[in-house]
Design an enzyme around this catalytic site. Structure first.
Site, PDB file in Angstrom:
ATOM      1  N   ILE A 160       0.271  31.911  50.109  1.00 30.50           N
ATOM      2  CA  ILE A 160       0.774  30.585  50.494  1.00 30.50           C
ATOM      3  C   ILE A 160       1.579  30.230  50.620  1.00 30.50           C
ATOM      4  CG2 ILE A 160      -2.294  30.180  49.031  1.00 30.50           C
ATOM      5  CD1 ILE A 160      -0.759  29.822  46.323  1.00 30.50           C
ATOM      6  N   LYS A 161       2.107  29.068  50.242  1.00 29.27           N
ATOM      7  CA  LYS A 161       3.470  28.686  50.224  1.00 29.27           C
ATOM      8  C   LYS A 161       3.685  28.187  49.219  1.00 29.27           C
ATOM      9  CE  LYS A 161       6.676  27.685  54.108  1.00 29.27           C
ATOM     10  NZ  LYS A 161       7.414  29.210  54.304  1.00 29.27           N
ATOM     11  N   ALA A 162       3.735  29.151  47.771  1.00 26.33           N
ATOM     12  CA  ALA A 162       4.820  28.072  46.995  1.00 26.33           C
ATOM     13  C   ALA A 162       5.979  28.188  46.797  1.00 26.33           C
ATOM     14  CB  ALA A 162       3.604  28.616  45.385  1.00 26.33           C
TER      15      ALA A 162
END
Ligand code: PMP
Length: 308
Positions: A160-162
């Protein structure tokens, strides 16, 4: 609400606001740090001068996947966020290639935050800025395998793009610079090749296009998916499998692929010259078909474009 482009506007929580008024309190912690998730997508100008967003819905769906994993609510559907992006580009009278940055962060200030309770309130913002495309130009970077291990699904899921994930990327980029390289290449906690700091990795061996699997500690890259789809349609054999470090040294071509990077050939890896030290034939072929997809030249891929 201001929609004239005398000053650049930003989309914030359902409204367009002048950039100078898009403020957060100094004691806001969620803004671009722990808990915040984001996307990076592009809008390209096509050959007739019209703008379109590339794979907007897929990017906004990935934003929702990121939100789900970090248990943040967001009242805006993926479809609404694509419409909002188009509205933002129109309001800013965008007519050149643009990078788009949506992000969602925990609303409120330090003292109101509890890490235990899911936050009640988040803010959703979409910003954008001009970004030149490198497609159809001659290019190449020098890369080194970093001594930092890629974060893993056991600790900080790279899927994911955290924003927090990019601390790992930053350390690797800094080390690459110290060692005289342009880009780092990460190995994962199993010691096989993962990805770059902000891009997935592909290589060419024996005529096949090879890329690490989606369980190799990589972001579920949309450019990765695009290029695998385009390559298959173009008759190129593709392999999604584990990749060893030494395969980088034996490959005919290696490149980084991502929304920002597009296709970035790596002409040196760990001091080994890749191929003949220039952008290779497969990179060149993919560059052309990717260009034709994002700029609406090839009608087969028009379903990936959202007209602005
Ligand atoms: N990996 C990382 C760590 C990234 O930051 C990016 C850029 N979003 C990518 C891969 C490539 O993903 P995409 O093609 O969806 O931009």
């Amino acid at each position: 609400m201001v929609t004239t482009a005398t000053q650049k506007v930003i989309w914030r929580n359902g409204a367009l606001v002048p950039e100078s008024e898009a403020l957060v309190p100094i004691n806001a912690v969620g803004h671009a740090s722990v808990g915040a998730v984001f996307e990076g997508l592009r809008a390209y100008r096509d050959t007739r001068g019209r703008m379109s967003i590339f794979r907007g819905l897929d990017h906004m769906k990935r934003l929702h996947a990121s939100l789900r994993v970090v248990r943040l609510p967001c009242p805006y559907s993926a479809e609404t966020l694509v419409d909002a992006t188009a509205e933002l580009l129109r309001a800013n009278k965008v007519s050149e290639d643009t990078y788009i940055r949506p992000w969602v962060f925990i609303g409120g200030v330090v003292r109101t935050l509890s890490q235990k309770q899911p936050p009640e309130r988040t803010e959703t913002v979409i910003d954008m800025w001009p970004s030149k495309s490198g497609l159809l130009t001659e290019r190449g970077s020098r890369a080194g395998v970093t001594s930092w291990t890629r974060i893993s699904d056991r600790s900080m899921p790279p899927r994911i793009k955290a924003f927090s994930n990019y601390h790992n990327s930053r350390l690797a980029v800094l080390e690459a610079g110290v060692n005289g390289y342009d880009q780092p290449i990460f190995l994962n906690d199993r010691g096989t090749v993962a990805e770059g700091a902000g891009a997935c990795l592909m290589l060419v061996r024996n005529g096949s296009l090879v890329t690490p699997t989606l369980t190799s500690s990589v972001l579920e890259g949309i450019t990765r998916d695009t290029l695998l789809t385009l390559a298959r349609a173009d008759g190129i054999t593709v392999e999604e499998r584990e990749v060893d470090r030494t395969e980088l040294y034996l490959a005919d071509e290696v490149f980084l692929v991502g929304t920002g990077f597009e296709i970035e050939p790596l002409v040196v890896v760990d001091g080994f010259t890749v191929g003949d030290g220039r952008m290779g034939p497969v990179a060149r072929r993919l560059d052309r078909i990717y260009h034709d997809a994002v700029r609406g030249v090839d009608p087969r891929w028009s379903g990936w474009l959202t007209a602005v």
